[in-house]
Design an enzyme around this catalytic site. Structure first.
Site, mmCIF file in Angstrom:
data_model
loop_
_atom_site.group_PDB
_atom_site.id
_atom_site.type_symbol
_atom_site.label_atom_id
_atom_site.label_comp_id
_atom_site.label_asym_id
_atom_site.label_seq_id
_atom_site.Cartn_x
_atom_site.Cartn_y
_atom_site.Cartn_z
ATOM 1 N N LYS A 193 23.230 0.339 -1.218
ATOM 2 C CA LYS A 193 23.463 -0.800 -0.708
ATOM 3 C C LYS A 193 22.906 -1.906 -0.385
ATOM 4 O O LYS A 193 21.684 -2.389 -0.835
ATOM 5 C CB LYS A 193 24.290 0.001 0.464
ATOM 6 C CG LYS A 193 24.751 -0.553 1.872
ATOM 7 C CD LYS A 193 26.148 0.181 1.740
ATOM 8 C CE LYS A 193 27.212 -0.345 2.819
ATOM 9 N NZ LYS A 193 28.039 0.865 2.932
HETATM 10 P P1 NAD Z 1 36.329 -4.338 8.257
HETATM 11 O O1 NAD Z 1 35.444 -5.904 9.121
HETATM 12 O O2 NAD Z 1 37.574 -4.896 8.506
HETATM 13 O O3 NAD Z 1 36.255 -3.903 10.418
HETATM 14 C C1 NAD Z 1 35.844 -3.804 11.295
HETATM 15 C C2 NAD Z 1 36.861 -4.207 12.076
HETATM 16 O O4 NAD Z 1 35.955 -2.949 13.254
HETATM 17 C C3 NAD Z 1 37.097 -5.280 13.254
HETATM 18 O O5 NAD Z 1 38.626 -4.224 13.381
HETATM 19 C C4 NAD Z 1 36.019 -6.178 13.760
HETATM 20 O O6 NAD Z 1 36.723 -6.188 15.155
HETATM 21 C C5 NAD Z 1 35.405 -3.768 14.509
HETATM 22 N N1 NAD Z 1 34.755 -4.065 15.282
HETATM 23 C C6 NAD Z 1 33.515 -5.020 15.537
HETATM 24 N N2 NAD Z 1 32.238 -4.234 15.689
HETATM 25 C C7 NAD Z 1 33.297 -3.410 17.115
HETATM 26 C C8 NAD Z 1 33.200 -3.027 18.196
HETATM 27 N N3 NAD Z 1 31.399 -2.909 18.728
HETATM 28 N N4 NAD Z 1 33.873 -2.371 18.756
HETATM 29 C C9 NAD Z 1 34.972 -2.328 18.186
HETATM 30 N N5 NAD Z 1 35.176 -2.783 17.109
HETATM 31 C C10 NAD Z 1 34.268 -3.487 16.548
HETATM 32 O O7 NAD Z 1 35.509 -3.236 7.810
HETATM 33 P P2 NAD Z 1 35.763 -2.084 7.443
HETATM 34 O O8 NAD Z 1 35.745 -2.137 5.551
HETATM 35 O O9 NAD Z 1 36.782 -1.246 7.920
HETATM 36 O O10 NAD Z 1 34.265 -1.308 7.529
HETATM 37 C C11 NAD Z 1 34.350 -0.411 9.251
HETATM 38 C C12 NAD Z 1 33.731 0.520 8.483
HETATM 39 O O11 NAD Z 1 34.145 1.461 7.603
HETATM 40 C C13 NAD Z 1 32.314 0.395 8.573
HETATM 41 O O12 NAD Z 1 31.295 0.947 9.116
HETATM 42 C C14 NAD Z 1 31.658 0.373 7.295
HETATM 43 O O13 NAD Z 1 30.672 0.264 7.002
HETATM 44 C C15 NAD Z 1 32.814 1.641 6.925
HETATM 45 N N6 NAD Z 1 32.750 1.414 5.362
HETATM 46 C C16 NAD Z 1 34.353 1.059 4.953
HETATM 47 C C17 NAD Z 1 34.802 1.086 4.137
HETATM 48 C C18 NAD Z 1 35.204 0.213 2.651
HETATM 49 O O14 NAD Z 1 35.643 0.481 2.289
HETATM 50 N N7 NAD Z 1 35.949 -1.109 3.594
HETATM 51 C C19 NAD Z 1 34.182 2.169 2.699
HETATM 52 C C20 NAD Z 1 33.625 2.795 3.467
HETATM 53 C C21 NAD Z 1 32.892 2.649 4.811
#
Ligand code: NAD
Length: 409
Positions: free
Chosen positions: A102
């Site tokens: 990571k």
């Molecule tokens: P992203 O940046 O596209 O979206 C994150 C979202 O969360 C946004 O809508 C943001 O406004 C919101 N957010 C942030 N802080 C917040 C809070 N305190 N309360 C409510 N909403 C809040 O990120 P993503 O890629 O969608 O990732 C989201 C989660 O999924 C992370 O934990 C990431 O590690 C995990 N993840 C992502 C992927 C991927 O393929 N993108 C894969 C596995 C896990």
């Protein structure tokens, strides 16, 4: 409890079930390599900006290491290490030929212009290019990064190493990316939700869903569940939440977001607070934003019957215990959000073969992998009488442990 304490606590719960020796535990928890670099760049206003970047490579027993890059002000070495560990178990749970890693930069991406974002990303690659690569460690998007960042990473990496599209995944489709990667994590979440509902003898059609976080993962999970017939009644982002008990029109909300970048003010919805989302009266709760949001304090107020960990580590161990006592089923992150890394694997395979799959093949193969992982986890949970989380760790740790034993130290 810190993020690394949480990650290791879950590891030890499974290691106890497996009767793993303390030497083996130490070996499996100790990261292979931890890189921490200075990233300096000229800001648009002429000032010098200095940032810290991380790449932590946890384990490579099963193959090249794989894991996302996060741009967020709270990125720190300990959190990145805990997420790297999660990647090792996650790739093993869905049986991908990868280890775990990571990385990230401690920066608030909303404070950077497009040009600054590109410069910081390229400088980061300058610092880490010799420890990443198609057969070493393959970054991907995470919070705060997306396809454009991956395109810059590939381009900068290729300046040192020549044409190597497989050095990073989650690239734009026009630049060796895979069809279906953008929706992959959300689609995997929807597939797992359907399978978990089946365990509860329920169907997706008509169930009510609340989603915290409407970014890449949350929005596609909501969209695909909506398409499957679920009623998504509440969603939120970092700025606040919206609700409609009749169900939100998710395709229209995604269109609305393209303009506004916030869910707030979506026609036909009422505003609500982020805390209301977690305590919403729904069948399924999907935390899809950040870690540590469901705690010992707010867990007693959760009314959902099923929690799907779309984000990494959204449920703290204290909350996990409360959910277990209350009979709330929690599908753990290392299974629930493995769809992203699975399609990243498909992208890497296509890049190595110079051959493009169509979207139908991507979706079929993703569904197959997720169903296999889900089936194995629930089989272990039934056999060993443990929660799906402990079962998923038993599966992941077991596969990594066997690879270490077969390969030798
Ligand atoms: P992203 O940046 O596209 O979206 C994150 C979202 O969360 C946004 O809508 C943001 O406004 C919101 N957010 C942030 N802080 C917040 C809070 N305190 N309360 C409510 N909403 C809040 O990120 P993503 O890629 O969608 O990732 C989201 C989660 O999924 C992370 O934990 C990431 O590690 C995990 N993840 C992502 C992927 C991927 O393929 N993108 C894969 C596995 C896990």
């Amino acid at each position: 409890m810190t993020s690394i304490e949480t990650a290791e606590r879950y590891f030890h719960l499974a290691a106890d079930v497996m009767d793993l020796s303390s030497n083996m535990r130490r070996l499996m928890l100790t990261p292979l390599r931890q890189v921490k670099v200075q990233i300096a760049m000229h800001r648009d206003n002429g000032e010098i900006g200095t940032y810290i970047g991380y790449r932590i490579q946890h384990d490579k027993a099963r193959g090249p290491m794989k894991g996302g890059l996060r741009y967020h002000p709270e990125v720190n070495g300990e959190e990145v290490l805990s997420l790297a560990q999660l990647m090792t178990w996650k790739t093993a749970v869905v049986n991908l030929p990868y280890g775990g890693a990571k990385g990230g930069i401690s920066v608030d991406p909303s404070t950077l212009s497009e040009g600054e974002m590109e410069r910081i990303t390229r400088k980061f690659v300058d610092e880490i290019h010799d420890v990443i690569g198609p057969d070493k460690d393959i970054p991907a998007p995470d919070m705060g990064t997306g396809a454009q960042h991956m395109a810059w990473i590939a381009n900068q990496y290729e300046k040192y190493h020549g044409f190597s599209p497989a050095c990073v995944t989650g690239k734009p489709v026009e630049l060796h990316g895979a069809d279906g990667r953008v929706e992959a994590t959300g689609r995997g979440v929807a597939i797992v939700t359907e399978a978990a509902l089946r365990e509860l003898r329920r169907e997706v059609k008509g169930v009510t869903v609340a989603v915290q976080g409407f970014g890449n993962v949350g929005s596609y999970a909501a969209l695909i569940l909506h398409e499957m017939g679920a009623r998504v009644v509440a969603v939120s982002d970092a700025f606040g939440g919206i609700q409609n008990p009749e169900g939100l029109d998710i395709p229209a909300l995604m269109e609305y977001m393209k303009e506004t970048r916030k869910v707030e003010g979506f026609p036909g919805s009422d505003a609500c607070k982020n805390e209301d989302i977690l305590a919403a009266e729904v069948d399924v709760l999907i935390p899809a934003a950040i870690g540590g949001v469901l705690t010992g304090e707010n867990a007693p107020h959760v009314r959902a019957q099923l929690i799907i960990e779309a984000a990494n580590s959204p449920v703290t161990p204290e909350a996990d215990e409360i959910f277990e006592q209350k009979g709330i089923l929690v599908i753990p992150d290392i299974l629930a959000n493995a769809g992203g890394v699975t399609v990243s694997y498909f992208e890497w395979v296509q890049n190595q073969q110079y051959f493009r799959w169509d979207i139908d093949k991507v979706r079929v193969e993703l569904a197959k992998r997720m169903a296999e992982g889900f089936g194995k986890v629930f089989q272990i949970a039934a056999e060993k009488k443990v929660s799906p989380r402990v079962a998923a760790y038993v599966l992941g740790i077991g596969r990594v442990g066997r690879a270490i034993a077969l390969g030798g130290i």
